[in-house]
Design a protein around this motif. Structure first.
Motif, PDB file in Angstrom:
ATOM      1  N   ARG A 157       0.818  -1.195   0.000  1.00  0.00           N
ATOM      2  CA  ARG A 157       0.000   0.000   0.000  1.00  0.00           C
ATOM      3  C   ARG A 157       0.867   1.266   0.000  1.00  0.00           C
ATOM      4  NH1 ARG A 157      -2.915  -3.319  -1.291  1.00  0.00           N
ATOM      5  NH2 ARG A 157      -4.885  -4.039  -0.356  1.00  0.00           N
ATOM      6  N   GLN A 158       0.392   2.250  -0.802  1.00  0.00           N
ATOM      7  CA  GLN A 158       1.007   3.575  -0.851  1.00  0.00           C
ATOM      8  C   GLN A 158       2.527   3.504  -1.034  1.00  0.00           C
ATOM      9  OE1 GLN A 158      -0.611   6.615  -0.908  1.00  0.00           O
ATOM     10  NE2 GLN A 158      -2.407   5.262  -1.164  1.00  0.00           N
TER      11      GLN A 158
ATOM     12  N   CYS B  40      -1.867   4.030 -14.069  1.00  0.00           N
ATOM     13  CA  CYS B  40      -1.938   2.732 -14.745  1.00  0.00           C
ATOM     14  C   CYS B  40      -2.535   1.714 -13.788  1.00  0.00           C
ATOM     15  CB  CYS B  40      -0.556   2.279 -15.183  1.00  0.00           C
ATOM     16  SG  CYS B  40       0.193   3.353 -16.429  1.00  0.00           S
ATOM     17  N   GLU B  41      -3.397   0.832 -14.344  1.00  0.00           N
ATOM     18  CA  GLU B  41      -4.051  -0.201 -13.559  1.00  0.00           C
ATOM     19  C   GLU B  41      -3.972  -1.522 -14.315  1.00  0.00           C
ATOM     20  OE1 GLU B  41      -7.507   2.246 -11.213  1.00  0.00           O
ATOM     21  OE2 GLU B  41      -7.912   1.651 -13.278  1.00  0.00           O
ATOM     22  N   GLY B  42      -3.934  -2.623 -13.558  1.00  0.00           N
ATOM     23  CA  GLY B  42      -3.872  -3.900 -14.234  1.00  0.00           C
ATOM     24  C   GLY B  42      -3.786  -5.051 -13.267  1.00  0.00           C
ATOM     25  N   LYS B  43      -3.363  -6.191 -13.798  1.00  0.00           N
ATOM     26  CA  LYS B  43      -3.202  -7.403 -13.015  1.00  0.00           C
ATOM     27  C   LYS B  43      -2.122  -8.254 -13.660  1.00  0.00           C
ATOM     28  CE  LYS B  43      -6.878  -9.826 -15.515  1.00  0.00           C
ATOM     29  NZ  LYS B  43      -8.146 -10.590 -15.396  1.00  0.00           N
TER      30      LYS B  43
ATOM     31  N   ALA C 251      -0.801  -3.145  -4.599  1.00  0.00           N
ATOM     32  CA  ALA C 251      -0.993  -4.456  -5.201  1.00  0.00           C
ATOM     33  C   ALA C 251      -1.328  -5.460  -4.118  1.00  0.00           C
ATOM     34  CB  ALA C 251       0.262  -4.889  -5.951  1.00  0.00           C
ATOM     35  N   ASP C 252      -2.105  -6.489  -4.496  1.00  0.00           N
ATOM     36  CA  ASP C 252      -2.406  -7.609  -3.624  1.00  0.00           C
ATOM     37  C   ASP C 252      -1.833  -8.865  -4.270  1.00  0.00           C
ATOM     38  OD1 ASP C 252      -3.868  -6.054  -1.799  1.00  0.00           O
ATOM     39  OD2 ASP C 252      -5.636  -6.172  -3.095  1.00  0.00           O
TER      40      ASP C 252
ATOM     41  N   ASN D 274      -5.399  -5.921  -8.292  1.00  0.00           N
ATOM     42  CA  ASN D 274      -5.499  -4.527  -7.861  1.00  0.00           C
ATOM     43  C   ASN D 274      -4.165  -3.788  -8.022  1.00  0.00           C
ATOM     44  OD1 ASN D 274      -8.188  -5.058  -7.056  1.00  0.00           O
ATOM     45  ND2 ASN D 274      -7.449  -5.830  -5.072  1.00  0.00           N
ATOM     46  N   LEU D 275      -3.457  -4.113  -9.112  1.00  0.00           N
ATOM     47  CA  LEU D 275      -2.173  -3.478  -9.375  1.00  0.00           C
ATOM     48  C   LEU D 275      -2.414  -2.077  -9.927  1.00  0.00           C
ATOM     49  CD1 LEU D 275       0.928  -3.611  -9.681  1.00  0.00           C
ATOM     50  CD2 LEU D 275       0.574  -4.636 -11.935  1.00  0.00           C
TER      51      LEU D 275
END
Length: 948
Positions: free
Chosen positions: A676-677, A715-718, A692-693, A705-706
């Motif tokens: 986190r953060q 940017c978001e993704g997995k 990220a998890d 939750n990247l």
């Protein structure tokens, strides 16, 4: 008639027959032949003239006489004229000589001393005549005139040669001698003297030369030799010279017939200048000083000096060699029975003194000198180490204090023995002080024993002992202890190669160990406080305290306990380094009093030896097992980054538990982690708000939750990393950035705003905005990085001045940089960049189209396609309408092609056109102008940057 009467009658008949010229000449020829054969050589003549009552002339005389050790004496003369004083036979008293006058013209003498097998007589093809009696002595004439073309004395080690020699010699009056050239060569050293002349005289058969100036600073005062000895293959001479500001006297005897002692010499010298002597010896280094006095002697064979006897003693003052200086030197040495003895060697330099005496066997054979028999006594008194900089150079100018060394060293059949005692007080090396130094060294056979060493500076100390066995099977053992309050005080001592870099902080250690060429083992204990590099560096920016205790041996390194921290964060563990890798046990990380991370780990060698400079190629080569078990409770990554070797400038928190085992080709695990953060730098960019998890699902690591934010936007993704059975791990990644932003390469930055003559205008980057989607798929060793970029906007930040596109600069490719991260830059790349129906242009009016593709690798992409623009621009304040502006990138072409066609008006309203086509930086230019403009003015604006 009795026997006596018959003998007298025979002698009378022989004497009368010699009065006949042909008989006399034949008798002379026979006498020459007989005497040559008596000497073991041979003689030859062209013709003989004269009679018993006239001067004798011998034309084309050649004599060849062998010497011992394979040497040979050769004599040639064009003409020899001899006048005989027959009255000398009947004079019973007086000094009148039998030979009145001898004149030699066109002579040549070559004496090769030789070192080979002895020569001998009887090698001539003629029949040897009868030999009667002993060899005749060489008669010296009352007056001798010589004109030699050349004369030489040579051997394997030296040579003396002279040319154009003239000599007049008499006991009745002084004479003269001269030489056009005289050369001396001893091994690689040589010297040539020219146009030499001097005085001569003859007394009692002894030749004397004097008043001869060889060169500036070298003058022969007197030289004398026995001529009859030279003719018999012997030299007996005395030399006195004014040399280099002083005096030199040499007495020497050489006998080619004596194989045991063919050479004897002795001499003295005083007040010799070292600088002119060095110049005479062809030494180019700067030298100075005075050889105050000395004497020397030698008796033996120069080809085998070790079999002779010799002695030398000299005193020198104010000696200088290059930048090295000392005040005085006294040296005495002798050679006897193949042994060199040095009864005195005293060197004084400032307040310092070195005294040596000893002896050693003459070095020879293949063994080095230190394996021969020798003995030396040493006494060193150094009251001021700084003064040694004038002798030892260069770093002793940074030293200070006093030092003494006493002892003796002996070697018998290669076995060493002896001892040295070293003491020092108030020592300084640069800024490092040592209050006291004591050491005792013992030599015993092949072992050097350090009985003790003790260095102290106030409360700081280093103490220990040890030994080193030298030779092919070398080994060592030692035991040392030390305590230092601040290592920075000794930074000038603790430098490479002793340690990798100097450190600051307190240090307390104990070490004991032993080893040899194949194995080492030992124990180390150390405690440190506020330890840090003296030179600040990002990899170790914060002082650390802690300790370490462990052992090392043939099976690896065992660290029983290790801790490192700075009060805010502390890591502790036990560790072992072995063939299977690095094993960490009881790993604990504390932040303040709270435990925020604990676990165990086993890391392959390819990972921990390369950390933190990791590469996929190295990681994936690891075949050793890997194990990891971690439990994290709000681990502050910013504090973790303060530890040496950890990534710096990192932020965020980490929670969760994680466990895995196997190897990098077949890995299993369980657990979850939440990041986190977070924020950290990747190459030149910085990522922030990273989250990220991570989850273990069977044989796969899932990243959900990247998200991150960078200069390109959010940017978001997995992602997922999956291990198959005995197959390379597969990596899958999908990332989307709806509002991405990139800056064009530096070659496409332009000035904007109002143009002012003579003023530099800052460059404005062209900013490209759009949407990006990225995917990674394939084996982790070489996955495919693919992407789709939709360009929506070109932002020029104002009306761009496009004149730089026309100027001549070295042909260059646009710096379309790839990914610099070493873990990713080898990935295969497949990227499409397009603008769809078209992209807008802001900052100025216009439209844009993009159609680019990139292949190759992420670190070195290969671009193909074009960017096409229609924009409004400027040129020195004049308006430009650009249609089109095209940049094309072709396969295998490193420099893009440019096509730009413009029409415009000046601030005064005059029209013009300017086009450029060709490689970027070297285009072909075309200009057109409407009146009242001229082509020269348009060209000057675009090519040289002038104003309208």
């Amino acid at each position: 008639m009795g026997l006596v009467q018959r003998l007298l009658l025979g002698v009378l008949l022989i004497a009368l027959s010699l009065c006949v010229p042909p008989v006399f000449r034949s008798a002379v020829w026979l006498l020459l032949q007989e005497e040559a054969w008596r000497q073991g050589g041979e003689a030859g003549t062209g013709k003989i003239l004269g009679s018993l009552w006239e001067p004798l002339e011998i034309h084309g005389l050649h004599l060849g006489v062998p010497c011992v050790d394979g040497g040979r004496l050769e004599f040639d003369a064009t003409q020899i004229t001899i006048e005989v004083a027959w009255g000398a036979f009947v004079e019973r008293m007086g000094n009148r000589r039998f030979l009145e006058h001898c004149h030699v013209r066109g002579g040549r003498v070559a004496w090769n001393i030789g070192t080979g097998a002895p020569g001998g007589a009887g090698k001539s093809r003629r029949v040897r005549p009868v030999v009667l009696g002993e060899p005749l002595p060489f008669p010296i004439p009352s007056w001798l005139d010589l004109e030699f073309k050349s004369a030489s004395i040579t051997s394997e080690k030296f040579a003396m040669r002279a040319e154009d020699i003239g000599l007049s010699l008499s006991e009745l009056a002084p004479g003269e001698w001269k030489a056009g050239k005289f050369e001396v060569q001893i091994k690689s050293w040589s010297k040539i003297f020219r146009d030499i002349q001097g005085k001569t005289s003859l007394q009692g058969g002894r030749l004397q030369l004097g008043e001869t100036q060889l060169m500036e600073g070298l003058r022969i005062s007197a030289f004398n030799a026995v001529l009859s000895e030279v003719a018999a293959g012997r030299m007996d001479f005395e030399l006195q010279a004014e040399a280099f500001g002083g005096e030199l006297r040499v007495l020497a005897q050489a006998d080619s017939s004596s194989p045991e002692t063919p050479f004897e010499a002795s001499g003295t010298f005083s007040k010799l200048g070292v600088a002119p002597l060095a110049g005479f010896l062809n030494v180019t280094e700067a030298a100075g000083g005075i050889l105050e006095a000395g004497k020397f002697s030698f008796r033996g064979n120069t080809a085998h000096p070790d079999r002779g006897t010799a002695s030398l003693r000299l005193e020198a003052k104010n000696f200088q060699w290059e930048s090295r200086q000392w005040d005085s030197l006294v040296l005495g040495a002798t050679l006897l029975d193949r042994r060199i003895q040095v009864p005195e060697f005293v060197l004084r330099q400032g307040h310092n003194q070195l005294v040596l005496n000893g002896d050693m066997q003459w070095p020879g054979g293949e063994s080095p000198w230190w394996k021969s028999d020798f003995g030396v006594n040493i006494s060193v008194r150094v009251e001021n180490l700084t003064e040694l900089s004038a002798l030892l150079l260069p770093d002793f100018k940074y030293a200070a204090g006093g030092l003494t060394v006493d002892g003796a060293i002996r070697s018998q059949s290669g076995v060493l023995g002896g001892a040295l005692i070293v003491s020092g007080a108030n020592l300084t090396w640069r800024s490092a002080p040592i209050e006291e130094l004591h050491a005792a060294i013992k030599l015993q056979g092949e072992e050097i024993q350090l009985l003790n060493v003790d260095l102290t500076q106030e409360a700081d100390f280093l103490r220990g002992k040890g030994s080193l066995r030298i030779g092919e099977g070398w080994s060592y053992q030692g035991d040392f202890h030390g305590k230092v309050r601040d290592l920075a005080k000794y930074a000038s001592l603790l430098e490479p190669p002793l340690v990798s870099q100097p450190y600051a902080g307190g240090f307390d250690f104990d070490w004991s160990g032993k080893g040899n060429a194949t194995a080492q083992e030992g124990r180390v204990r150390a405690q440190f406080q506020q330890l840090r590099p003296v030179l600040a560096q990002a990899a170790w920016a914060h002082p650390m305290s802690g300790g370490i205790s462990g052992t090392y041996g043939k099976d690896g390194v065992e660290i029983e306990s290790a801790s490192l921290g700075n009060g805010e964060i502390e890591v502790s563990t036990a560790a072992s380094f072995g063939a299977v890798g690095l094993r960490l046990s009881n790993l604990t990380v504390r932040q303040g009093q709270a435990v925020v991370l604990e676990g165990n780990a086993l890391l392959p060698k390819e990972i921990w030896t390369a950390w933190p400079q990791l590469k996929w190629s190295g990681i994936l080569k690891a075949v050793e097992p890997i194990e990891l078990r971690l439990v994290s409770k709000k681990l502050n990554l910013a504090l973790l980054g303060r530890l040496p070797g950890m990534p710096s400038a990192i932020e965020g928190t980490l929670d969760g538990d994680w466990a895995m085992k196997g190897d990098l080709k077949n890995l299993e695990g369980s657990g979850s982690l939440q990041l986190r953060q977070a924020a950290w730098a990747v190459s030149a960019a910085r990522l922030s708000k990273v989250g990220a998890d991570l989850f273990w699902e069977g044989r796969s690591i899932q990243i959900r939750n990247l998200a991150w934010t960078s200069a390109s936007g959010l940017c978001e993704g997995k992602a997922a990393l999956t291990w198959g059975v005995e197959s390379a791990p597969l990596f899958e990644l999908a990332v989307a950035c709806e509002k991405a932003e990139w800056r064009a390469p530096l070659g496409l930055h332009f000035p904007v705003g109002a143009y002012r003559e003579g003023l530099a205008v800052p460059l404005q980057p062209v900013v490209v905005r759009g949407r990006a989607q990225w995917k990674v798929s394939g084996p982790l060793s070489a996955p495919l990085l693919s992407g789709e970029v939709l360009v929506r906007e070109f932002d020029f930040g104002g009306v761009p001045d496009l004149r730089s596109l026309w100027r001549d600069v070295p042909a260059r490719r646009l710096a379309l940089k790839g990914i610099e991260n070493r873990l990713l830059r080898g990935w295969k790349l497949q990227l499409n960049v397009a603008s769809g129906e078209g992209a807008t242009v802001t900052g100025t009016t216009g439209a844009a189209r993009v159609d680019l593709k990139a292949a190759g690798t992420a670190g070195a992409p290969e671009w193909v396609g074009e960017v096409r623009l229609a924009v409004r621009g400027a040129a020195a304040g004049g308006v430009l309408e650009v249609e089109p502006l095209v940049l094309k990138l072709a396969p295998g072409q490193s420099v893009p092609d440019l096509e730009i066609r413009t029409q415009g008006t000046t601030p005064g309203g005059a029209g013009f056109r300017a086009n450029a086509v060709g490689p970027l930086g070297q285009p072909v230019r075309e200009y057109q102008a409407d009146a009242p403009l001229t082509l020269e003015l348009v060209r000057g604006v675009f090519e040289e940057g002038k104003g309208w």
